[in-house]
Design an enzyme around this catalytic site. Structure first.
Site, mmCIF file in Angstrom:
data_model
loop_
_atom_site.group_PDB
_atom_site.id
_atom_site.type_symbol
_atom_site.label_atom_id
_atom_site.label_comp_id
_atom_site.label_asym_id
_atom_site.label_seq_id
_atom_site.Cartn_x
_atom_site.Cartn_y
_atom_site.Cartn_z
ATOM 1 N N HIS A 22 92.090 10.612 40.560
ATOM 2 C CA HIS A 22 91.150 10.334 39.110
ATOM 3 C C HIS A 22 91.958 10.530 37.846
ATOM 4 C CE1 HIS A 22 87.455 9.617 41.409
ATOM 5 N NE2 HIS A 22 87.848 10.805 42.077
ATOM 6 N N CYS A 34 90.740 5.042 34.286
ATOM 7 C CA CYS A 34 89.950 4.886 35.593
ATOM 8 C C CYS A 34 89.582 3.415 35.736
ATOM 9 C CB CYS A 34 88.995 6.005 35.893
ATOM 10 S SG CYS A 34 88.517 5.771 37.606
#
Length: 109
Positions: A22, A34
């Site tokens: 992430h 992201c």
């Protein structure tokens, strides 16, 4: 951090890529790194399937993991189209890395 691993064969063709992790640039739902990396990678996979008829082997999880493998034997014209789409994906991901290198890293193997 998002880790992207691009694999090429001996001829330089992209055979697969993996994305994991992430970005942690911002809170969930507001993380532009992201969102950008996801849009580029899934958009490329969708374009490959729609524009070339090739169905890559895809593995993914809700935990931030995506793996895409391109079939080994494709007609040369189809393979060229797939490679162009994958190279476009790499350029887009590298553009994200240029501005947000603390949150995404691309490696080649």
């Amino acid at each position: 951090m998002i880790h992207v691993q691009i694999k090429r064969n001996s001829e330089g063709y992209i055979t697969s890529f993996k994305m994991s992790g992430h970005a942690d640039f911002a809170n969930k739902g507001q993380d532009i790194v992201c969102a950008g990396a996801s849009a580029v990678s899934f958009g490329s996979i969708n374009a490959i399937m729609e524009l070339t008829g090739v169905k890559p082997v895809i593995k993914q999880s809700n935990g931030g993991y995506l793996e895409c493998k391109i079939p080994e034997t494709l007609p040369s014209m189809t393979a060229e189209k797939v490679q162009l789409l994958l190279q476009g994906m790499v350029v887009s991901l590298q553009t994200i890395q240029q501005d947000y290198g603390k949150y995404i890293k691309i490696t080649f193997g």
